[in-house]
Design a protein around this motif. Structure first.
Motif, PDB file in Angstrom:
ATOM      1  N   GLU A  60      17.058  -0.625  -2.761  1.00 17.68           N
ATOM      2  CA  GLU A  60      16.058  -1.187  -3.658  1.00 17.68           C
ATOM      3  C   GLU A  60      14.951  -1.851  -2.841  1.00 17.68           C
ATOM      4  O   GLU A  60      15.216  -2.676  -1.971  1.00 17.68           O
ATOM      5  CB  GLU A  60      16.691  -2.219  -4.586  1.00 17.68           C
ATOM      6  CG  GLU A  60      17.575  -1.621  -5.666  1.00 17.68           C
ATOM      7  CD  GLU A  60      16.765  -0.817  -6.678  1.00 17.68           C
ATOM      8  OE1 GLU A  60      15.627  -1.232  -6.979  1.00 17.68           O
ATOM      9  OE2 GLU A  60      17.260   0.213  -7.147  1.00 17.68           O
ATOM     10  N   ILE A  61      13.719  -1.472  -3.128  1.00 13.52           N
ATOM     11  CA  ILE A  61      12.568  -2.085  -2.467  1.00 13.52           C
ATOM     12  C   ILE A  61      11.534  -2.466  -3.502  1.00 13.52           C
ATOM     13  O   ILE A  61      11.501  -1.910  -4.609  1.00 13.52           O
ATOM     14  CB  ILE A  61      11.936  -1.158  -1.405  1.00 13.52           C
ATOM     15  CG1 ILE A  61      11.403   0.131  -2.062  1.00 13.52           C
ATOM     16  CG2 ILE A  61      12.896  -0.857  -0.281  1.00 13.52           C
ATOM     17  CD1 ILE A  61      10.570   0.997  -1.121  1.00 13.52           C
ATOM     18  N   ASP A  62      10.693  -3.426  -3.125  1.00 12.31           N
ATOM     19  CA  ASP A  62       9.618  -3.869  -4.000  1.00 12.31           C
ATOM     20  C   ASP A  62       8.250  -3.399  -3.507  1.00 12.31           C
ATOM     21  O   ASP A  62       7.299  -3.344  -4.286  1.00 12.31           O
ATOM     22  CB  ASP A  62       9.594  -5.399  -4.084  1.00 12.31           C
ATOM     23  CG  ASP A  62      10.933  -5.974  -4.474  1.00 12.31           C
ATOM     24  OD1 ASP A  62      11.452  -5.576  -5.530  1.00 12.31           O
ATOM     25  OD2 ASP A  62      11.466  -6.812  -3.720  1.00 12.31           O
ATOM     26  N   ALA A  63       8.158  -3.085  -2.210  1.00 16.44           N
ATOM     27  CA  ALA A  63       6.845  -2.793  -1.633  1.00 16.44           C
ATOM     28  C   ALA A  63       6.994  -1.876  -0.427  1.00 16.44           C
ATOM     29  O   ALA A  63       8.071  -1.786   0.183  1.00 16.44           O
ATOM     30  CB  ALA A  63       6.159  -4.089  -1.204  1.00 16.44           C
ATOM     31  N   VAL A  64       5.898  -1.217  -0.081  1.00 12.53           N
ATOM     32  CA  VAL A  64       5.841  -0.422   1.145  1.00 12.53           C
ATOM     33  C   VAL A  64       4.607  -0.826   1.938  1.00 12.53           C
ATOM     34  O   VAL A  64       3.563  -1.168   1.374  1.00 12.53           O
ATOM     35  CB  VAL A  64       5.800   1.100   0.867  1.00 12.53           C
ATOM     36  CG1 VAL A  64       7.069   1.557   0.183  1.00 12.53           C
ATOM     37  CG2 VAL A  64       4.569   1.482   0.046  1.00 12.53           C
ATOM     38  N   ALA A  65       4.744  -0.800   3.246  1.00 15.10           N
ATOM     39  CA  ALA A  65       3.613  -0.969   4.154  1.00 15.10           C
ATOM     40  C   ALA A  65       3.353   0.387   4.781  1.00 15.10           C
ATOM     41  O   ALA A  65       4.202   0.923   5.506  1.00 15.10           O
ATOM     42  CB  ALA A  65       3.939  -2.004   5.228  1.00 15.10           C
ATOM     43  N   LEU A  66       2.199   0.971   4.490  1.00 14.15           N
ATOM     44  CA  LEU A  66       1.880   2.312   4.966  1.00 14.15           C
ATOM     45  C   LEU A  66       1.178   2.212   6.319  1.00 14.15           C
ATOM     46  O   LEU A  66       0.014   1.822   6.405  1.00 14.15           O
ATOM     47  CB  LEU A  66       1.003   3.039   3.955  1.00 14.15           C
ATOM     48  CG  LEU A  66       1.633   3.262   2.580  1.00 14.15           C
ATOM     49  CD1 LEU A  66       0.693   4.052   1.684  1.00 14.15           C
ATOM     50  CD2 LEU A  66       2.977   3.973   2.691  1.00 14.15           C
ATOM     51  N   CYS A  67       1.914   2.575   7.369  1.00 14.37           N
ATOM     52  CA  CYS A  67       1.409   2.512   8.748  1.00 14.37           C
ATOM     53  C   CYS A  67       1.239   3.913   9.327  1.00 14.37           C
ATOM     54  O   CYS A  67       1.211   4.081  10.552  1.00 14.37           O
ATOM     55  CB  CYS A  67       2.357   1.694   9.612  1.00 14.37           C
ATOM     56  SG  CYS A  67       2.586   0.006   9.029  1.00 14.37           S
ATOM     57  N   THR A  68       1.152   4.888   8.479  1.00 14.33           N
ATOM     58  CA  THR A  68       0.927   6.272   8.881  1.00 14.33           C
ATOM     59  C   THR A  68      -0.552   6.489   9.190  1.00 14.33           C
ATOM     60  O   THR A  68      -1.387   5.652   8.851  1.00 14.33           O
ATOM     61  CB  THR A  68       1.352   7.214   7.741  1.00 14.33           C
ATOM     62  OG1 THR A  68       0.731   6.750   6.531  1.00 14.33           O
ATOM     63  CG2 THR A  68       2.861   7.204   7.559  1.00 14.33           C
ATOM     64  N   ALA A  75      -1.899  10.094  -0.650  1.00 16.17           N
ATOM     65  CA  ALA A  75      -0.751  10.670  -1.364  1.00 16.17           C
ATOM     66  C   ALA A  75       0.445   9.711  -1.340  1.00 16.17           C
ATOM     67  O   ALA A  75       1.159   9.565  -2.338  1.00 16.17           O
ATOM     68  CB  ALA A  75      -0.364  12.012  -0.741  1.00 16.17           C
ATOM     69  N   GLN A  76       0.653   9.058  -0.208  1.00 16.97           N
ATOM     70  CA  GLN A  76       1.780   8.128  -0.106  1.00 16.97           C
ATOM     71  C   GLN A  76       1.577   6.913  -1.007  1.00 16.97           C
ATOM     72  O   GLN A  76       2.519   6.480  -1.685  1.00 16.97           O
ATOM     73  CB  GLN A  76       1.955   7.694   1.346  1.00 16.97           C
ATOM     74  CG  GLN A  76       2.426   8.813   2.267  1.00 16.97           C
ATOM     75  CD  GLN A  76       2.393   8.418   3.730  1.00 16.97           C
ATOM     76  OE1 GLN A  76       1.617   7.547   4.138  1.00 16.97           O
ATOM     77  NE2 GLN A  76       3.215   9.061   4.535  1.00 16.97           N
ATOM     78  N   ALA A  77       0.372   6.360  -1.007  1.00 19.41           N
ATOM     79  CA  ALA A  77       0.106   5.199  -1.860  1.00 19.41           C
ATOM     80  C   ALA A  77       0.249   5.561  -3.336  1.00 19.41           C
ATOM     81  O   ALA A  77       0.810   4.788  -4.124  1.00 19.41           O
ATOM     82  CB  ALA A  77      -1.284   4.653  -1.575  1.00 19.41           C
ATOM     83  N   GLU A  99     -11.306   8.364  -2.575  1.00 17.83           N
ATOM     84  CA  GLU A  99      -9.856   8.456  -2.807  1.00 17.83           C
ATOM     85  C   GLU A  99      -9.241   7.093  -3.114  1.00 17.83           C
ATOM     86  O   GLU A  99      -8.137   7.021  -3.659  1.00 17.83           O
ATOM     87  CB  GLU A  99      -9.157   9.082  -1.597  1.00 17.83           C
ATOM     88  CG  GLU A  99      -9.081   8.207  -0.368  1.00 17.83           C
ATOM     89  CD  GLU A  99      -8.453   8.926   0.817  1.00 17.83           C
ATOM     90  OE1 GLU A  99      -7.954   8.236   1.704  1.00 17.83           O
ATOM     91  OE2 GLU A  99      -8.480  10.166   0.857  1.00 17.83           O
ATOM     92  N   LEU A 100      -9.943   6.015  -2.795  1.00 20.30           N
ATOM     93  CA  LEU A 100      -9.386   4.687  -3.035  1.00 20.30           C
ATOM     94  C   LEU A 100      -9.585   4.234  -4.480  1.00 20.30           C
ATOM     95  O   LEU A 100      -8.793   3.448  -5.002  1.00 20.30           O
ATOM     96  CB  LEU A 100     -10.004   3.677  -2.081  1.00 20.30           C
ATOM     97  CG  LEU A 100      -9.585   3.888  -0.617  1.00 20.30           C
ATOM     98  CD1 LEU A 100     -10.441   3.065   0.315  1.00 20.30           C
ATOM     99  CD2 LEU A 100      -8.111   3.550  -0.433  1.00 20.30           C
ATOM    100  N   THR A 101     -10.624   4.729  -5.131  1.00 20.02           N
ATOM    101  CA  THR A 101     -10.892   4.301  -6.505  1.00 20.02           C
ATOM    102  C   THR A 101      -9.722   4.582  -7.448  1.00 20.02           C
ATOM    103  O   THR A 101      -9.304   3.683  -8.197  1.00 20.02           O
ATOM    104  CB  THR A 101     -12.179   4.966  -7.019  1.00 20.02           C
ATOM    105  OG1 THR A 101     -13.258   4.617  -6.154  1.00 20.02           O
ATOM    106  CG2 THR A 101     -12.494   4.520  -8.435  1.00 20.02           C
ATOM    107  N   PRO A 102      -9.146   5.797  -7.460  1.00 16.17           N
ATOM    108  CA  PRO A 102      -8.001   6.011  -8.351  1.00 16.17           C
ATOM    109  C   PRO A 102      -6.771   5.199  -7.965  1.00 16.17           C
ATOM    110  O   PRO A 102      -5.947   4.868  -8.829  1.00 16.17           O
ATOM    111  CB  PRO A 102      -7.734   7.520  -8.234  1.00 16.17           C
ATOM    112  CG  PRO A 102      -8.421   7.958  -6.994  1.00 16.17           C
ATOM    113  CD  PRO A 102      -9.577   7.059  -6.814  1.00 16.17           C
ATOM    114  N   LEU A 103      -6.636   4.853  -6.683  1.00 16.37           N
ATOM    115  CA  LEU A 103      -5.509   4.010  -6.278  1.00 16.37           C
ATOM    116  C   LEU A 103      -5.669   2.594  -6.830  1.00 16.37           C
ATOM    117  O   LEU A 103      -4.694   1.976  -7.272  1.00 16.37           O
ATOM    118  CB  LEU A 103      -5.386   3.963  -4.755  1.00 16.37           C
ATOM    119  CG  LEU A 103      -5.011   5.262  -4.056  1.00 16.37           C
ATOM    120  CD1 LEU A 103      -4.942   5.037  -2.547  1.00 16.37           C
ATOM    121  CD2 LEU A 103      -3.683   5.810  -4.574  1.00 16.37           C
TER     122      LEU A 103
END
Length: 309
Positions: A60-68, A75-77, A99-103
């Protein structure tokens, strides 16, 4: 959700190992519980090949830090937000502005936090520099941001691929500080970008910027520096020079040393992330990325010798 923010790191490269892991360990209210990476397997933590496997089979996780690399992050976000997770985006937050607007919309609709982690803006001298400059007339700004790509990005071929930003990967750190310390918004007037003949992203850049009042701002970024890096911003003011050095960790007012602090940017980032998730808010500042996009749009392309890592 638990009161403790349970976070997974996706992409276990140098920045994750050197900055994110120790920062999480120093930050109350957050715990690293898993890692997703196709190659590296950190000891003592559940490991998954990618984000999809993590979301399907992980703890179980609440958050991810995307360091890719940034080419992967949209796509990951989107997948993480769709799964109800908060998302921290390493800088730069994506390869394009659109690409950030829909996120941002997806985070708002899901009631989750989306955080663009401009770490250099959290350097110890940035806030004091902003306060110091607020009471002065700034006449000129010069940015010198140069480092050896072989030292700071060894073997990271993606950085010279399309969408990898090239020298703007570190250069955007300077721009994130610039947009924090100046009282008015800035824009790009012209740019010259040096592309190695065998690469798709620039190895060096010279940029002229300004604000609505005509403030001249000159920036030089270069990946070919050898020896010590130069991460400096000089502001010439009516009361003398104000200089930010060491990537925003050192501040001088004329000859007087005002701040000289250790590197604590990432713990500050994670404190901010924990606060945002507890408040149900997002923080996605697009100003630094706009300046990079405008530099590419206006930039005069200059071919230089091939670069081999």
């Amino acid at each position: 959700m638990s009161d403790l923010l349970r976070i997974a790191i996706v992409g276990y490269g140098e920045i994750a190992c050197r900055q994110h892991v120790p920062a999480i360990a120093k930050t109350s209210g957050v715990a690293l519980v898993a890692v997703a990476d196709p190659v590296k397997t950190p000891p003592g933590l559940p490991h998954f090949r990618d984000l999809q496997e993590l979301l399907r089979d992980g703890p179980e996780i609440d958050a991810v830090a995307l360091c890719t690399p940034p080419q992967m992050r949209h796509a990951q976000a989107a997948a993480a937000l769709a799964s109800g997770k908060h998302v921290l985006l390493e800088k730069p937050p994506g390869t394009t502005l659109s690409e950030l607007t829909p996120l941002i919309t997806a985070a708002q609709e899901a009631g989750r936090t989306l955080f663009a982690a401009w770490h250099s803006g959290y350097a110890a001298a940035v806030g004091p520099a902003r306060q110091l400059l607020a009471g002065r007339t700034i006449n000129k700004v010069t940015i010198i941001w140069k480092e050896d790509v072989r030292v700071w990005h060894p073997g990271q071929a993606w950085i010279f691929e399309a969408g990898g930003f090239g020298v703007f990967d570190p250069g955007i750190n300077a721009l994130s500080i610039l947009t924090e310390i100046l009282p008015r918004a800035v824009f790009v007037r012209s740019a010259a970008l040096d592309f190695p003949s065998n690469r798709e992203a620039p190895i060096a850049a010279e940029i002229e910027l300004s604000d609505a009042g005509g403030l001249p701002i000159h920036a030089e970024f270069d990946f070919r520096q050898t020896g010590s890096p130069s991460w400096d911003i000089l502001c010439e003011t009516d009361a003398g020079p104000v200089t930010l050095s060491k990537g925003g960790r050192q501040l001088r007012d004329g000859g007087r040393l005002v701040v000289d602090a250790p590197d604590e940017e990432y713990p500050a980032l994670y404190r901010r992330f924990v606060a945002l998730t507890s408040e149900g808010k997002s923080d996605v500042d697009l100003a630094p990325l706009r300046l990079v996009a405008d530099s590419f749009m206006l930039g005069r392309r200059r071919l230089v010798e091939a670069f081999e890592d």
